[in-house]
Scaffold this motif. Structure first.
Motif, PDB file in Angstrom:
ATOM      1  N   GLY A 137      42.561  40.167  48.628  1.00  0.00           N
ATOM      2  CA  GLY A 137      42.845  40.144  47.201  1.00  0.00           C
ATOM      3  C   GLY A 137      41.701  39.457  46.482  1.00  0.00           C
ATOM      4  N   TYR A 138      41.947  39.057  45.228  1.00  0.00           N
ATOM      5  CA  TYR A 138      40.876  38.428  44.457  1.00  0.00           C
ATOM      6  C   TYR A 138      40.297  37.197  45.154  1.00  0.00           C
ATOM      7  CZ  TYR A 138      42.516  41.096  40.347  1.00  0.00           C
ATOM      8  OH  TYR A 138      42.880  42.080  39.457  1.00  0.00           O
ATOM      9  N   ASN A 197      49.153  42.846  39.046  1.00  0.00           N
ATOM     10  CA  ASN A 197      49.398  41.820  38.027  1.00  0.00           C
ATOM     11  C   ASN A 197      49.301  42.361  36.609  1.00  0.00           C
ATOM     12  OD1 ASN A 197      46.500  41.191  36.955  1.00  0.00           O
ATOM     13  ND2 ASN A 197      46.298  41.277  39.181  1.00  0.00           N
ATOM     14  N   GLY A 198      49.475  41.471  35.639  1.00  0.00           N
ATOM     15  CA  GLY A 198      49.498  41.872  34.241  1.00  0.00           C
ATOM     16  C   GLY A 198      48.150  42.151  33.629  1.00  0.00           C
ATOM     17  N   GLY A 199      47.060  41.887  34.362  1.00  0.00           N
ATOM     18  CA  GLY A 199      45.746  42.210  33.847  1.00  0.00           C
ATOM     19  C   GLY A 199      45.231  41.217  32.822  1.00  0.00           C
ATOM     20  N   VAL A 257      44.287  35.636  38.143  1.00  0.00           N
ATOM     21  CA  VAL A 257      43.135  36.536  38.019  1.00  0.00           C
ATOM     22  C   VAL A 257      41.853  35.741  37.810  1.00  0.00           C
ATOM     23  CG1 VAL A 257      42.129  38.456  36.743  1.00  0.00           C
ATOM     24  CG2 VAL A 257      44.592  38.384  37.119  1.00  0.00           C
ATOM     25  N   GLY A 258      41.853  34.852  36.822  1.00  0.00           N
ATOM     26  CA  GLY A 258      40.687  34.016  36.613  1.00  0.00           C
ATOM     27  C   GLY A 258      40.578  32.902  37.634  1.00  0.00           C
ATOM     28  N   THR A 259      41.712  32.283  37.947  1.00  0.00           N
ATOM     29  CA  THR A 259      41.702  31.134  38.848  1.00  0.00           C
ATOM     30  C   THR A 259      41.160  31.511  40.223  1.00  0.00           C
ATOM     31  OG1 THR A 259      43.741  30.534  37.703  1.00  0.00           O
ATOM     32  CG2 THR A 259      43.096  29.153  39.541  1.00  0.00           C
ATOM     33  N   ALA A 260      41.426  32.719  40.678  1.00  0.00           N
ATOM     34  CA  ALA A 260      40.931  33.163  41.979  1.00  0.00           C
ATOM     35  C   ALA A 260      39.411  33.240  41.994  1.00  0.00           C
ATOM     36  CB  ALA A 260      41.534  34.515  42.342  1.00  0.00           C
ATOM     37  N   ASN A 261      38.808  33.612  40.870  1.00  0.00           N
ATOM     38  CA  ASN A 261      37.348  33.624  40.815  1.00  0.00           C
ATOM     39  C   ASN A 261      36.794  32.210  40.939  1.00  0.00           C
ATOM     40  OD1 ASN A 261      34.848  33.190  38.825  1.00  0.00           O
ATOM     41  ND2 ASN A 261      34.659  35.200  39.794  1.00  0.00           N
TER      42      ASN A 261
END
Length: 491
Positions: free
Chosen positions: A55-56, A90-92, A414-418
């Motif tokens: 995943g991310y 996810n919600g994007g 989404v951002g936190t995974a980056n």
């Protein structure tokens, strides 16, 4: 007997057959990719770094590590295909949201550390945009920000308190500002809007295009992705006692159904699926979030509703809802409310819940009364997200065992995974960066209670938040039970 999904069902087989991956979500159904699984692991192998989960989190870790240390042998092991989990469902929202408020982080870690983490999250949104542009990943990235509507006086007071907290920690109107009713309605013309908060630090994306494109970018940098390879156990490296003829064991071991991977460093990037691993059942609670998407809506609807810059939207209720205008003019909308399943069970049949999906449709109609009565819902889907006991995400690397981890994003991944992937890459490479000094690095959440206390507690929390919203609408006063529950979670 197995179950095969219809195109809008969101289900997957449970009989060991290859799933219909396009049925997982609207997002997975609309990628320009045939979703054929990559080859599985074929026997034992040795690498420098083995990442569990495509995943991310796992893919960003592999991406940044391969970019910084191109000579490393890196393998990613995935039970299904890249993006099968939350990354493709996810919600994007590529947002700067973090599950712990800045004041809660400050109480635990200090003011400067809390602000640094929030600033790092804000910068992460632009980092994702920059990398996707550089790698040619067309994920419909549109940095329109987030509007969080207030639709009752109680919600409006919460909006004002959010602004007050932001100012106390040095965040300005460029980070978060209060909108009056007129300006809020211009951005998002939902019914009954009294005001809103707005932050520019969010981009609407097509999440499956991001994760599938990221997998290809990782492969271009020499990383091997093994799909349809289910991890059964992660064994940390160990050092035996002096004098033992077997000596030391410098590598960790990832045991799969297709062979064993030995690696100096193993990264666990399994988020909501973590409880499926031995001894990990109480690390996070897999709580389901469900979504639906409409058919493309006409220009007349968007002229009334707005979201002209593809702002993501929610409101200040307790039980979270979230939505976006997609690049092809659909509404993609989701929310919490699905039950937690006993013993942290994660199964394909939990991806849909008729009652929750009906409630989501009703909420969508309440928000936007101009939606047509014969509105076509093209897809229903859902999936598990990882919730730690203290609602505090974490990232880290245990130098003694060689096992790294990241997760517990509570739906803000989404951002936190980056940020997690960049941080893990620095930790593995031994880089002394600002990222490795952020306060979530090395954090250890307490384990969830054993069953049946876990089942009772999580589901009671869902009921409390649902009841709190109804109570506030009825009384016009903040819910005391919601405030108490938030304190129990460290908020």
């Amino acid at each position: 007997m197995g179950y095969r999904a219809t195109p809008n069902d969101g289900a997957t087989p449970n009989d060991g057959a290859t799933p219909d991956y396009r049925a997982l979500s609207h997002w997975m159904s609309s990628v320009d990719d045939d979703l054929t699984p990559r080859p599985a692991l074929d026997g034992d192998t040795d690498v420098d770094v083995c990442v569990v989960g495509a995943g991310y989190t796992g893919l960003w870790t592999a991406y940044y590590l391969a970019r910084a240390r191109p000579t490393l042998r890196i393998a990613v092991v995935e039970a299904e295909i890249a993006g099968y989990g939350a990354s493709g469902r996810n919600g994007g929202w590529c947002s700067a949201l973090f599950p712990q408020s800045v004041s809660a982080l400050a109480r635990r870690h200090g003011r400067a550390a809390a602000v640094a983490l929030y600033r790092a999250m804000q910068a992460t949104v632009d980092e994702v945009g920059a990398v996707t542009a550089a790698e040619g990943i067309d994920c419909d990235f549109a940095k329109g920000g987030t509007i969080t509507m207030a639709r009752t006086p109680v919600q409006l007071e919460r909006a004002r308190l959010d602004i007050q907290e932001a100012r106390e920690y040095g965040f300005t109107e460029d980070d978060l500002r209060l909108l009056d009713a007129e300006e809020a309605a211009r951005r998002c013309g939902a019914a009954g809007v009294l005001g809103a908060t707005y932050t520019p630090h969010c981009a609407a994306i097509h999440p499956a295009k991001l994760v599938r494109g990221l997998a290809r970018a990782v492969e271009r940098r020499g990383v091997t992705i093994y799909e349809r390879t289910r991890v059964q156990e992660i064994r940390p490296r160990t050092t035996v006692r002096q004098g033992d003829p077997t000596g030391t064991h410098p590598n960790g071991t990832v045991v799969t159904d297709r062979g064993t991977v030995r690696a100096a460093t193993v990264v666990r990037a399994t988020e909501g699926y973590t409880p499926t691993l031995p001894s990990m059942r109480r690390v996070v609670a897999p709580v389901y979030s469900l979504m639906l998407s409409t058919a493309p809506l006409p220009a007349s609807f968007w002229a009334e509703v707005g979201l002209a810059r593809r702002e993501t939207f929610t409101d200040h209720r307790h039980l979270i809802i979230y939505g976006q205008r997609t690049a092809d003019d659909r509404l993609a909308f989701g929310g919490r409310g699905a039950p937690y399943h006993f013993r942290s069970a994660v199964r394909p049949e939990f991806d849909r819940d008729a009652a929750v999906h009906a409630a989501l449709r009703e909420t969508l109609a309440e928000l936007f009364p101009s939606l047509p009565d014969d509105l076509e819902i093209t897809h229903h889907w859902g999936g598990p997200l990882g919730v730690p006991r203290d609602w505090h995400p974490s990232v880290g690397l245990d130098q003694r065992t060689g096992v790294g981890w990241a997760g517990g994003y509570v739906g803000d991944g989404v951002g936190t995974a980056n940020l997690a992937g960049r941080t893990l890459a620095d930790l593995i490479a031994g880089a002394d960066s600002e990222l490795v000094r952020l306060p979530w690095v090395g954090h250890r959440s307490p384990r969830w209670e054993p069953e049946p206390l876990r089942w009772l507690g999580v589901n009671a929390g869902l009921r409390v938040m649902t009841a709190a919203d109804a109570e506030e609408a009825r009384t016009g006063r903040p819910s005391r039970r919601a405030a108490l529950f938030s304190r129990l979670l460290g908020g």
